[in-house]
Design a protein around this motif. Structure first.
Motif, PDB file in Angstrom:
ATOM      1  N   ASN A  95      85.994 128.929  56.385  1.00  0.00           N
ATOM      2  CA  ASN A  95      86.810 128.894  55.174  1.00  0.00           C
ATOM      3  C   ASN A  95      86.188 127.977  54.127  1.00  0.00           C
ATOM      4  N   HIS A  96      86.184 128.444  52.893  1.00  0.00           N
ATOM      5  CA  HIS A  96      85.676 127.624  51.789  1.00  0.00           C
ATOM      6  C   HIS A  96      86.527 127.855  50.556  1.00  0.00           C
ATOM      7  N   ASP A  97      87.012 126.784  49.998  1.00  0.00           N
ATOM      8  CA  ASP A  97      87.797 126.853  48.767  1.00  0.00           C
ATOM      9  C   ASP A  97      86.883 126.559  47.588  1.00  0.00           C
ATOM     10  N   ASN A 100      87.260 123.419  45.625  1.00  0.00           N
ATOM     11  CA  ASN A 100      86.904 122.152  46.247  1.00  0.00           C
ATOM     12  C   ASN A 100      85.527 121.725  45.753  1.00  0.00           C
ATOM     13  N   ARG A 102      83.487 119.629  47.057  1.00  0.00           N
ATOM     14  CA  ARG A 102      82.517 119.331  48.098  1.00  0.00           C
ATOM     15  C   ARG A 102      81.632 120.549  48.334  1.00  0.00           C
ATOM     16  N   SER A 103      80.522 120.341  49.038  1.00  0.00           N
ATOM     17  CA  SER A 103      79.583 121.439  49.249  1.00  0.00           C
ATOM     18  C   SER A 103      80.198 122.513  50.131  1.00  0.00           C
ATOM     19  N   GLU A 104      79.763 123.743  49.900  1.00  0.00           N
ATOM     20  CA  GLU A 104      80.266 124.875  50.669  1.00  0.00           C
ATOM     21  C   GLU A 104      79.905 124.736  52.141  1.00  0.00           C
ATOM     22  N   ASN A 107      82.298 122.286  53.809  1.00  0.00           N
ATOM     23  CA  ASN A 107      83.632 122.872  54.021  1.00  0.00           C
ATOM     24  C   ASN A 107      83.630 123.852  55.186  1.00  0.00           C
ATOM     25  N   ARG A 108      82.623 124.699  55.229  1.00  0.00           N
ATOM     26  CA  ARG A 108      82.575 125.715  56.283  1.00  0.00           C
ATOM     27  C   ARG A 108      82.357 125.086  57.653  1.00  0.00           C
ATOM     28  N   GLU A 110      83.033 121.990  58.590  1.00  0.00           N
ATOM     29  CA  GLU A 110      84.238 121.256  58.979  1.00  0.00           C
ATOM     30  C   GLU A 110      85.306 122.211  59.496  1.00  0.00           C
ATOM     31  N   GLY A 111      85.337 123.417  58.929  1.00  0.00           N
ATOM     32  CA  GLY A 111      86.293 124.420  59.384  1.00  0.00           C
ATOM     33  C   GLY A 111      86.080 124.792  60.836  1.00  0.00           C
TER      34      GLY A 111
END
Length: 254
Positions: A95-97, A100, A102-104, A107-108, A110-111
């Protein structure tokens, strides 16, 4: 793109083997006889009782992912998720918002860790992580301390990459408190016959036929082959021979 797709289909069609020679195996360790593999089984049990990260070294097709999953199955985390990530994939699928800042990649990745909370992440071919992904993974492990065990599979070249600084040493040592090295099949030829028998038994069961056997000449030829593709190559070779053999005995020359 349409032209590329057409060419890809035509190329695969020239080299693909008949679907009837394919066999989906259960995702488990295959019985073997060598002392080297007995040591690996003991290491799996020892590592499974801990929560430490681990790296499984071995050439392509040697069964590294099955070992990683066996550690997960024998661990106290077996009731929690197990997520498998292909390090060489084009992009991390998470998932990437876009809103957000922060870097894509962060985010991914961390998901993945949030989804696997309390469980295990298996990173296949970790040597293929680019520097950005290495840095993000290091950041997560060093600063966020997720409740996730990380088990990586890697080609032997990873050690050279660490010494040459093309793979971050600090990340490597976080990922590798313990490791297992899977020997190539050419170094444990005593495993060739039991592996072949296992494949032939599964193949016969899938087709509801009598199991075919290897002739002495076929066994000798198998033991002399260098097997650059290791167990995966052996499986394809044995099943292809079983499919094309006109008798219940597989000879060296068919």
């Amino acid at each position: 793109r349409p032209a590329m797709d057409k060419q890809l289909v035509e190329t695969v069609g020239r080299y693909a083997r008949p679907a009837r020679t394919m066999l989906l195996l259960p995702d488990e360790l295959i019985p073997r006889q060598s002392e080297a593999f007995a040591r690996i089984e003991r290491a799996i049990r020892n590592i499974a009782t801990t929560d430490v990260n681990a790296v499984i070294f071995g050439e392509c097709g040697s069964g590294k992912e099955q070992i990683a999953k066996e550690i997960y199955r024998l661990s106290s985390r077996t009731q929690k998720p197990c997520t498998v990530i292909e390090a060489g994939g084009a992009a991390l699928v998470g998932n990437h918002d876009p809103a957000n800042l922060r870097s894509e990649v962060l985010n991914r990745m961390e998901g993945y860790f949030k989804k696997a909370d309390g469980g295990t992440i298996i990173i296949k071919n970790v040597q293929l992580l680019n520097f950005e992904k290495q840095s993000v993974l290091l950041h997560i492990l060093e600063n966020e301390h997720p409740n996730v065990r990380v088990i990586c599979t890697a080609d032997p070249e990873l050690r050279r990459m660490v010494s040459e600084k093309t793979f971050r040493p600090n990340l490597f040592y976080i990922l590798r408190p313990v490791d297992i090295t899977v020997p190539p099949l050419r170094e444990v030829t005593e495993d060739i016959v039991p592996l072949s028998d296992y494949f032939l038994t599964r193949f016969a069961h899938s087709r509801e036929q009598h199991r075919k056997k290897l002739d002495a000449s076929a066994i000798k030829a198998l033991k002399l082959h260098p097997w650059p593709g290791n167990v995966r190559e052996l499986k394809d070779t044995v099943l292809y021979a079983a499919f094309h053999s006109k008798t219940d005995v597989i000879l060296e020359q068919m």
